[in-house]
Scaffold this motif. Structure first.
Motif, mmCIF file in Angstrom:
data_model
loop_
_atom_site.group_PDB
_atom_site.id
_atom_site.type_symbol
_atom_site.label_atom_id
_atom_site.label_comp_id
_atom_site.label_asym_id
_atom_site.label_seq_id
_atom_site.Cartn_x
_atom_site.Cartn_y
_atom_site.Cartn_z
ATOM 1 N N UNK A 27 12.961 9.548 -3.782
ATOM 2 C CA UNK A 27 13.038 9.159 -2.461
ATOM 3 C C UNK A 27 12.476 8.015 -2.273
ATOM 4 N N UNK A 28 11.630 7.269 -3.057
ATOM 5 C CA UNK A 28 11.005 5.774 -3.065
ATOM 6 C C UNK A 28 12.099 4.614 -3.101
ATOM 7 N N UNK A 29 11.499 3.441 -2.306
ATOM 8 C CA UNK A 29 12.112 2.240 -2.486
ATOM 9 C C UNK A 29 11.377 1.450 -3.265
ATOM 10 N N UNK A 47 6.307 4.343 8.940
ATOM 11 C CA UNK A 47 7.381 5.040 8.740
ATOM 12 C C UNK A 47 7.299 5.481 7.135
ATOM 13 N N UNK A 48 6.193 5.317 6.525
ATOM 14 C CA UNK A 48 6.202 5.532 5.042
ATOM 15 C C UNK A 48 4.909 5.003 4.640
ATOM 16 N N UNK A 52 0.934 -0.188 -4.757
ATOM 17 C CA UNK A 52 1.247 -1.202 -5.489
ATOM 18 C C UNK A 52 1.504 -1.083 -6.943
ATOM 19 N N UNK A 53 2.442 -1.601 -7.426
ATOM 20 C CA UNK A 53 2.914 -1.350 -8.986
ATOM 21 C C UNK A 53 2.427 -2.611 -9.713
ATOM 22 N N UNK A 103 6.117 -3.281 -5.281
ATOM 23 C CA UNK A 103 5.484 -2.020 -4.481
ATOM 24 C C UNK A 103 6.571 -0.880 -4.189
ATOM 25 N N UNK A 104 6.058 0.315 -4.367
ATOM 26 C CA UNK A 104 7.120 1.469 -4.136
ATOM 27 C C UNK A 104 6.524 2.035 -2.728
ATOM 28 N N UNK A 105 7.684 2.063 -1.850
ATOM 29 C CA UNK A 105 7.791 2.474 -0.436
ATOM 30 C C UNK A 105 8.039 3.869 -0.559
#
Lengths: 226, 226
Positions: A27-29, A47-48, A52-53, A103-105
């Motif tokens: 589900x992540x972007x 919205x989500x 931080x990666x 970044x993962x959203x």
């Protein structure tokens, strides 16, 4: 780093079983922001949430005269924006990449659907956060035990002096406020009060505190609690 | 105190909407344990989690020779047993009331059903825990900033001395282990390293650290970071 390996390294998801990590990966972007890029703005609907990666993200507010007040700087592994998103509020501040950042959203609606299908994911995440809170509480206890008992003793003696030396005190602020004043958390303050009571220095009943041994409190205050 | 008022005061449920508090009130068991009563035993399956409302509960292990090792003492508002229950493990220790104690018990199955019907409850709880973690992290930053930079500086100089004064160091332990060694958490350690790098004291790349300004590090180590 592959998405799956990167997720497994996020403390928020520490120790999740592989299938739940895979669900999250679906589900992540995976996003990259250039230095100075705006990630979200104050007042926007959440919205989500983000993790931080790589890189560094600042969360800040702008004062009336346009001055930037940094609330927090987030680095690898740290989530941001999750509090408003989980509690259904708009973003209370701006977020901006301080350097090129990966970044993962995680979109809220997809995350909610995951939890509906699989409540174990929510339980596991609650377990992870509880465990971290437990660890942080123990560390705060540890760090606070150096100075907070001394500061508390000084505060109680100050209250007593204001009441012309009476040993019967009543806190006019809540324990949470007192904890903040002394630089600790309510849980640690409660443990310190219980310890002082066990040592015969004070007696407590709700907000009422009775000084039993003013001399030892005085010594504690002067030694800084060491 | 009525059940609903008592629930509203539990930090784990802080700020939940009234309908979600009522849902929780419907599933809990309001229990009183006498001093010395066993609440659960090590190895037992965790059928639910607990929150202390009044009194004090100790969680402990027994060593091979029967000695009691207290892991934690929980007071009003604090949950216990929730980590194993959320993560599907058996209780890793014993729990016993230290004085007459009122405790709320939340059965796991009912709690899971609540979350399935209403994922917003899980999201809100995740939000509450995240918010507390954020607050605790800030406090640990604050408490750690007094001594940890000095201790870190001393540690880096020690590593360099072991390498005959070479400025090029490589950590042989993880950042999490180093954080523990210095008495802080990885997030705070990362912020301190970033600050030292911004001040030109060191250069970091993963586990490799290069000392750029040994004299300032020495001063920091001697001043204790103040």
């Amino acid at each position: 780093m592959t998405i799956l390996r990167a997720i497994a390294h996020i403390p928020l998801f520490e120790g999740l079983p592989a299938d739940q990590l895979e669900d999250l990966a679906m589900i992540l972007a995976d996003q990259v922001f250039r230095r100075g890029a705006v990630i979200f703005s104050e007042g926007e609907e959440g919205k989500g949430f983000y993790v931080v990666i790589q890189g560094r993200v600042k969360v800040y507010k702008l004062s009336a005269d346009g001055k930037e007040q940094i609330l927090h700087i987030f680095g690898p592994g740290e989530p941001f924006g999750e509090v408003p998103v989980f509690t259904g509020q708009n973003f209370p501040a701006h977020a901006e990449a301080m350097e090129e950042s990966r970044v993962f959203f995680f979109p809220k609606q997809s995350f909610v659907n995951l939890i509906k299908q699989n409540p174990a994911l929510a339980l596991n995440m609650l377990g992870i956060l509880s465990k971290r809170l437990r660890r942080f509480t123990a560390l705060i206890d540890d760090l606070s035990l150096k100075e907070v008992p001394g500061r508390l003793a000084a505060y109680l003696l100050y209250l007593s002096k204001q009441k012309k030396g009476s040993p019967d005190l009543e806190l006019s602020i809540t324990k949470a406020q007192l904890a903040g004043l002394l630089g600790t958390i309510p849980e640690t303050l409660s443990r310190i009060l219980a310890k002082m009571a066990a040592q015969g220095l004070i007696e407590t009943q709700g907000r009422r505190i009775k000084i039993l041994d003013g001399r030892s409190l005085q010594e504690l205050a002067e030694s800084g609690g060491r």
